[in-house]
Design a protein around this motif. Structure first.
Motif, PDB file in Angstrom:
ATOM      1  N   TYR A 150      19.658  59.674  15.425  1.00  0.00           N
ATOM      2  CA  TYR A 150      20.900  59.493  16.192  1.00  0.00           C
ATOM      3  C   TYR A 150      20.657  58.641  17.437  1.00  0.00           C
ATOM      4  O   TYR A 150      21.429  57.733  17.749  1.00  0.00           O
ATOM      5  CB  TYR A 150      21.453  60.861  16.601  1.00  0.00           C
ATOM      6  N   ASN A 151      19.558  58.932  18.125  1.00  0.00           N
ATOM      7  CA  ASN A 151      19.230  58.194  19.344  1.00  0.00           C
ATOM      8  C   ASN A 151      19.029  56.706  19.059  1.00  0.00           C
ATOM      9  O   ASN A 151      19.514  55.839  19.801  1.00  0.00           O
ATOM     10  CB  ASN A 151      17.959  58.776  19.968  1.00  0.00           C
ATOM     11  N   LEU A 152      18.296  56.405  17.991  1.00  0.00           N
ATOM     12  CA  LEU A 152      18.060  55.017  17.611  1.00  0.00           C
ATOM     13  C   LEU A 152      19.361  54.321  17.212  1.00  0.00           C
ATOM     14  O   LEU A 152      19.599  53.168  17.572  1.00  0.00           O
ATOM     15  CB  LEU A 152      17.057  54.952  16.461  1.00  0.00           C
ATOM     16  N   THR A 153      20.220  55.038  16.480  1.00  0.00           N
ATOM     17  CA  THR A 153      21.498  54.465  16.036  1.00  0.00           C
ATOM     18  C   THR A 153      22.402  54.143  17.215  1.00  0.00           C
ATOM     19  O   THR A 153      22.994  53.062  17.291  1.00  0.00           O
ATOM     20  CB  THR A 153      22.218  55.439  15.078  1.00  0.00           C
ATOM     21  N   VAL A 154      22.494  55.085  18.159  1.00  0.00           N
ATOM     22  CA  VAL A 154      23.331  54.873  19.344  1.00  0.00           C
ATOM     23  C   VAL A 154      22.806  53.720  20.181  1.00  0.00           C
ATOM     24  O   VAL A 154      23.559  52.877  20.673  1.00  0.00           O
ATOM     25  CB  VAL A 154      23.402  56.166  20.190  1.00  0.00           C
ATOM     26  N   ALA A 155      21.474  53.665  20.338  1.00  0.00           N
ATOM     27  CA  ALA A 155      20.873  52.606  21.147  1.00  0.00           C
ATOM     28  C   ALA A 155      21.127  51.228  20.550  1.00  0.00           C
ATOM     29  O   ALA A 155      21.472  50.278  21.252  1.00  0.00           O
ATOM     30  CB  ALA A 155      19.371  52.852  21.282  1.00  0.00           C
ATOM     31  N   LYS A 156      20.968  51.112  19.232  1.00  0.00           N
ATOM     32  CA  LYS A 156      21.184  49.823  18.581  1.00  0.00           C
ATOM     33  C   LYS A 156      22.656  49.425  18.613  1.00  0.00           C
ATOM     34  O   LYS A 156      23.001  48.271  18.863  1.00  0.00           O
ATOM     35  CB  LYS A 156      20.691  49.881  17.137  1.00  0.00           C
ATOM     36  N   ALA A 157      23.538  50.397  18.366  1.00  0.00           N
ATOM     37  CA  ALA A 157      24.974  50.109  18.354  1.00  0.00           C
ATOM     38  C   ALA A 157      25.470  49.704  19.732  1.00  0.00           C
ATOM     39  O   ALA A 157      26.379  48.869  19.869  1.00  0.00           O
ATOM     40  CB  ALA A 157      25.752  51.324  17.859  1.00  0.00           C
ATOM     41  N   GLY A 158      24.855  50.292  20.764  1.00  0.00           N
ATOM     42  CA  GLY A 158      25.280  49.976  22.129  1.00  0.00           C
ATOM     43  C   GLY A 158      24.695  48.691  22.652  1.00  0.00           C
ATOM     44  O   GLY A 158      25.044  48.241  23.747  1.00  0.00           O
ATOM     45  N   GLY A 159      23.789  48.100  21.901  1.00  0.00           N
ATOM     46  CA  GLY A 159      23.179  46.836  22.324  1.00  0.00           C
ATOM     47  C   GLY A 159      22.297  46.981  23.532  1.00  0.00           C
ATOM     48  O   GLY A 159      22.046  46.028  24.258  1.00  0.00           O
ATOM     49  N   GLU A 160      21.795  48.223  23.783  1.00  0.00           N
ATOM     50  CA  GLU A 160      20.925  48.433  24.942  1.00  0.00           C
ATOM     51  C   GLU A 160      19.557  47.799  24.692  1.00  0.00           C
ATOM     52  O   GLU A 160      19.049  47.787  23.591  1.00  0.00           O
ATOM     53  CB  GLU A 160      20.741  49.935  25.186  1.00  0.00           C
ATOM     54  N   GLU A 161      18.982  47.276  25.730  1.00  0.00           N
ATOM     55  CA  GLU A 161      17.637  46.706  25.608  1.00  0.00           C
ATOM     56  C   GLU A 161      16.856  47.049  26.858  1.00  0.00           C
ATOM     57  O   GLU A 161      17.194  46.622  27.967  1.00  0.00           O
ATOM     58  CB  GLU A 161      17.711  45.195  25.439  1.00  0.00           C
ATOM     59  N   GLU A 162      15.864  47.865  26.719  1.00  0.00           N
ATOM     60  CA  GLU A 162      15.064  48.271  27.857  1.00  0.00           C
ATOM     61  C   GLU A 162      14.150  47.146  28.306  1.00  0.00           C
ATOM     62  O   GLU A 162      13.644  46.384  27.490  1.00  0.00           O
ATOM     63  CB  GLU A 162      14.200  49.485  27.484  1.00  0.00           C
ATOM     64  N   GLU A 163      13.948  47.094  29.614  1.00  0.00           N
ATOM     65  CA  GLU A 163      12.947  46.181  30.143  1.00  0.00           C
ATOM     66  C   GLU A 163      11.616  46.919  30.142  1.00  0.00           C
ATOM     67  O   GLU A 163      11.441  47.916  30.818  1.00  0.00           O
ATOM     68  CB  GLU A 163      13.318  45.744  31.568  1.00  0.00           C
ATOM     69  N   MET A 164      10.696  46.417  29.354  1.00  0.00           N
ATOM     70  CA  MET A 164       9.409  47.091  29.223  1.00  0.00           C
ATOM     71  C   MET A 164       8.263  46.132  29.472  1.00  0.00           C
ATOM     72  O   MET A 164       8.325  44.981  29.050  1.00  0.00           O
ATOM     73  CB  MET A 164       9.255  47.703  27.815  1.00  0.00           C
ATOM     74  N   GLU A 165       7.260  46.633  30.173  1.00  0.00           N
ATOM     75  CA  GLU A 165       6.043  45.854  30.365  1.00  0.00           C
ATOM     76  C   GLU A 165       5.010  46.346  29.349  1.00  0.00           C
ATOM     77  O   GLU A 165       4.579  47.496  29.403  1.00  0.00           O
ATOM     78  CB  GLU A 165       5.522  46.036  31.793  1.00  0.00           C
ATOM     79  N   THR A 166       4.657  45.505  28.407  1.00  0.00           N
ATOM     80  CA  THR A 166       3.698  45.895  27.377  1.00  0.00           C
ATOM     81  C   THR A 166       2.434  45.054  27.505  1.00  0.00           C
ATOM     82  O   THR A 166       2.473  43.911  27.958  1.00  0.00           O
ATOM     83  CB  THR A 166       4.283  45.715  25.968  1.00  0.00           C
ATOM     84  N   LYS A 167       1.315  45.628  27.097  1.00  0.00           N
ATOM     85  CA  LYS A 167       0.042  44.914  27.123  1.00  0.00           C
ATOM     86  C   LYS A 167      -0.014  43.903  25.984  1.00  0.00           C
ATOM     87  O   LYS A 167       0.497  44.151  24.892  1.00  0.00           O
ATOM     88  CB  LYS A 167      -1.118  45.905  26.979  1.00  0.00           C
ATOM     89  N   ASP A 168      -0.630  42.769  26.248  1.00  0.00           N
ATOM     90  CA  ASP A 168      -0.770  41.740  25.213  1.00  0.00           C
ATOM     91  C   ASP A 168      -2.206  41.779  24.687  1.00  0.00           C
ATOM     92  O   ASP A 168      -3.056  40.987  25.087  1.00  0.00           O
ATOM     93  CB  ASP A 168      -0.425  40.363  25.790  1.00  0.00           C
ATOM     94  N   TYR A 169      -2.477  42.708  23.783  1.00  0.00           N
ATOM     95  CA  TYR A 169      -3.808  42.857  23.212  1.00  0.00           C
ATOM     96  C   TYR A 169      -3.909  42.070  21.905  1.00  0.00           C
ATOM     97  O   TYR A 169      -2.934  41.943  21.165  1.00  0.00           O
ATOM     98  CB  TYR A 169      -4.117  44.322  22.910  1.00  0.00           C
ATOM     99  N   SER A 170      -5.108  41.591  21.614  1.00  0.00           N
ATOM    100  CA  SER A 170      -5.358  41.046  20.278  1.00  0.00           C
ATOM    101  C   SER A 170      -5.371  42.205  19.283  1.00  0.00           C
ATOM    102  O   SER A 170      -5.506  43.372  19.674  1.00  0.00           O
ATOM    103  CB  SER A 170      -6.707  40.318  20.244  1.00  0.00           C
TER     104      SER A 170
END
Length: 318
Positions: A150-170
């Motif tokens: 449900y959480n994933l469905t609501v998030a995708k339908a709402g067009g939400e996009e979190e700002e996330m800092e992710t590591k760029d590992y090989s």
């Protein structure tokens, strides 16, 4: 005693290191695979912050320390609301903005009530003893699956996009960190359970109280760190959502997995903690959904933190 305290500290350090490295590596791989940030946030990152509780509970369940299993889940949830949100709202008043969080707060209260329902066998069914059975654990896991989808469905339908800092590992480096992360979780979890049981025996406290206090606070450190970082960036919604989401994970996922592995036999003292957990969730619900602005004010944070200190003092003194 000193050796057990040292081992407990090392266990927490290894556990948090393992969870952090595992999340960083998995998130890096997920980004390379083109998985959206919102999905990464709701799955990998959310699982990562709950990994300490999960690993500790699995070791406790397998080793037969069932009092610590429920104590860790309830203690973490109580600390999350009364302790973390209390501290956070004292630092900066917390305002709820997103619909997702509005839905998750009532759901976290419902999850707290679910624990009472599955635990009260003597009262509800006239059984000889109170047990959270393997079948009830599976039901909790099914609730978790519904919540996640449900959480994933609501998030995708709402067009939400979190700002996330992710590591760029090989890819190679990410695999190494995943292995190190898993090793840290396993070693840390084992050290925490063994040393916590040893401390309980030395000072004469039950495994339940050790789980409700020392172990639960230690395994909740990722949630505390996430909320503090979110506050520094003025992302107050994340500070609340992180805690509430963790509480739902703890009951539906972690308690579900733990009781599926080993059914839990409850003593009467556990029901006091269950009611405190419900009361904490109800208090958060009242504070957020009454008054103006849907926020936690500083005075409410002081009250929450004061209640947590009183609860821990009662446990230790009793």
């Amino acid at each position: 005693m000193l050796i057990n305290l040292l081992l407990l500290t090392c266990g927490f350090a290894a556990l948090i290191f393992g969870a952090t490295k595992l999340v960083d590596a998995a998130s890096s791989v997920a980004v390379k695979m083109g998985i959206p940030n919102i999905v990464i946030g709701l799955t990998i990152v959310a699982f990562g912050t709950s990994a300490p509780e999960l690993v500790v509970n699995l070791f406790a369940a397998v080793s037969g320390s069932t009092e610590m299993v429920l104590g860790n889940v309830l203690g973490s949830n109580i600390f999350n609301i009364l302790g973390i949100l209390g501290i956070a709202s004292i630092i900066y008043p917390l305002t709820v903005k997103t619909n997702t969080t509005w839905l998750e707060i009532p759901l976290s209260l419902l999850a707290a009530v679910c624990v009472l329902v599955v635990a009260a066998d003597v009262f509800l069914d006239g059984a000889a003893q109170n047990i959270i059975s393997r079948s009830e654990g599976i039901i909790l896991l099914l609730f978790f699956a519904i919540f996640l989808v449900y959480n994933l469905t609501v998030a995708k339908a709402g067009g939400e996009e979190e700002e996330m800092e992710t590591k760029d590992y090989s890819t190679g480096k990410a695999i190494v960190f995943m292995v190190l992360g898993l090793a840290g979780l396993i070693i840390g979890g084992r050290l925490i359970v063994d040393s916590a049981v040893g401390i309980a025996e030395v000072i004469g406290l039950s495994e339940r109280i050790i789980g409700l206090t020392v172990v639960s606070v230690g395994t909740s450190l990722p949630e505390l760190a996430t909320s503090v970082i979110a506050l520094r960036k003025k992302n107050v919604d994340i500070a609340i959502g992180n805690v509430v989401g963790s509480n739902i994970f703890n009951i539906f996922l972690i308690l579900g997995v733990s009781t599926t592995v080993t059914p839990l036999h409850l003593n009467n003292g556990a029901f006091f903690d269950i009611f405190v957990n419900i009361a904490a969730g109800l208090l958060l619900f009242i504070f957020i959904f009454t008054g103006r602005g849907r926020k936690l004010e500083r005075w409410e944070g002081i009250l929450l933190l004061g209640l947590y200190i009183a609860y821990v003092s009662y446990l230790v003194a009793g």
